[in-house]
Design a protein around this motif. Structure first.
Motif, PDB file in Angstrom:
ATOM      1  N   TRP A 229      16.223  14.033  34.896  1.00 39.95           N
ATOM      2  CA  TRP A 229      16.688  12.813  34.226  1.00 39.95           C
ATOM      3  C   TRP A 229      16.807  11.652  35.212  1.00 39.95           C
ATOM      4  N   GLY A 230      16.953  11.948  36.491  1.00 46.10           N
ATOM      5  CA  GLY A 230      17.046  10.892  37.487  1.00 46.10           C
ATOM      6  C   GLY A 230      15.721  10.208  37.777  1.00 46.10           C
ATOM      7  N   HIS A 231      14.603  10.853  37.374  1.00 46.70           N
ATOM      8  CA  HIS A 231      13.263  10.300  37.551  1.00 46.70           C
ATOM      9  C   HIS A 231      12.994   9.890  39.002  1.00 46.70           C
ATOM     10  N   ASN A 232      13.468  10.741  39.921  1.00 52.21           N
ATOM     11  CA  ASN A 232      13.183  10.565  41.336  1.00 52.21           C
ATOM     12  C   ASN A 232      12.511  11.839  41.811  1.00 52.21           C
ATOM     13  N   ARG A 233      11.216  11.761  42.042  1.00 49.33           N
ATOM     14  CA  ARG A 233      10.435  12.974  42.342  1.00 49.33           C
ATOM     15  C   ARG A 233      10.940  13.703  43.579  1.00 49.33           C
ATOM     16  N   PHE A 234      11.493  12.957  44.554  1.00 48.38           N
ATOM     17  CA  PHE A 234      11.936  13.594  45.789  1.00 48.38           C
ATOM     18  C   PHE A 234      13.236  14.368  45.580  1.00 48.38           C
TER      19      PHE A 234
END
Length: 308
Positions: A229-234
């Motif tokens: 849900w944070g949409h941060n791939r790292f």
């Protein structure tokens, strides 16, 4: 209850196919699928992080065990409610590749050096090179070994000591709560509802009846979904990587059931805050949740008894 079948034994599957079959069973039981529901190959492969080929083999094996039905044109459907997946099917959750477990145990107990050759491992475990390479390939996918020159392999960092365990939790505390406060954080209501069902099931008594693998997978699914849900791939890659390393330790904590109920209740409180869009409160609860889990694990003298 599934009907009696002449299904081939699980040990006739490759180690990858066995792992995929276990994860499919855990997924179906965790989400409490009903007879008639469709198991789609592509989403399963994406969820597990593998290609469609081992997923197809695992689904065919489960169909042979009588819990799935294959439609030539539409794929695989449940023929038995998930709550009735017992016997041989549930047994998949209790087993793992013996060679994989021996290598994991030997590495955690410092019986294997940092660098090894395939010839050394073949002699030590009395296995063929083809068998060994299948297991080494799985371990490589999980991120705790890498191939070096020739037939050599180098073990990478594992969660194999109290210090490593604490470092992993400190790292998680630094990235997971922050993902909830990022500008790209956006929860999916349907997924939140599903997470709530999973965690409520644990609170309501599932912590006493679910297998250690199911309990761990429900826990990791919660944390990985929040990272998604944070949409941060790292952040997502990091959370998944840590979960892969945690499996080796946490699958062995079969007796640690009561804390799972507490953790699930804390998960529910975090979901409540997210649903109310109080993301600062959700982040604070998640940080406290991770810190509490870290303290509980490090107080338990049996967590690293395998490595003593």
């Amino acid at each position: 209850m599934p009907p009696e079948t002449d299904a081939p034994p699980a040990n006739e599957l490759t180690s990858l196919q066995q792992r995929v079959a276990r994860e499919i069973v855990a997924l179906v039981r965790r989400d409490n699928y009903k007879a008639g529901e469709h198991l789609r190959e592509v989403p399963i492969a994406q969820h597990i992080g593998t290609s469609r080929s081992p997923v197809q083999s695992a689904l065919r094996h489960l169909a042979a065990l009588g819990v799935l039905q294959q439609d030539a044109n539409r794929g695989f459907f449940l023929s038995v409610d998930a709550k009735d997946w017992d016997g041989q099917v549930a047994g998949l959750l209790e087993t793992d590749d013996p060679l994989y477990l021996r290598i994991a145990d030997d590495r955690q107990s410092n019986k294997l050096p940092d660098e090894v050759t395939e010839a050394e491992l073949m002699r030590r475990y009395e296995v063929a090179r083809s068998t060994l390479r299948k297991v080494l390939s799985r371990i490589s996918e999980e991120g705790w070994i890498e191939q070096s020159m020739g037939h050599g392999w180098r073990f990478l960092s594992m969660i194999d000591s109290p210090d490593a365990y604490e470092e992993s939790y400190m790292f998680r505390q630094s990235i997971e709560p922050g993902a909830l406060l990022g500008p790209s954080f956006l929860f999916v209501p349907a997924e939140l509802k599903q997470l709530r069902r999973e965690q409520q099931r644990i609170v309501d008594g599932g912590y006493q009846t679910m297998t250690p693998i199911e309990l761990f997978e429900s826990n990791s699914h919660f944390h990985e979904t929040l990272a998604e849900w944070g949409h941060n791939r790292f952040v997502l890659q990091s959370v998944r990587r840590i979960n892969q390393l945690r499996r080796l330790v946490e699958y062995r904590q079969a007796s640690q059931r009561a804390p799972r109920q507490t953790q699930a209740a804390e998960h529910l409180a975090i979901l409540d805050a997210i649903e109310q869009q109080d993301f600062m409160q959700a982040a604070n609860l998640l940080r406290a949740h991770l810190d509490g889990a870290r303290r509980r694990k490090l107080r338990d003298p049996g967590v690293f008894s395998q490595a003593a």
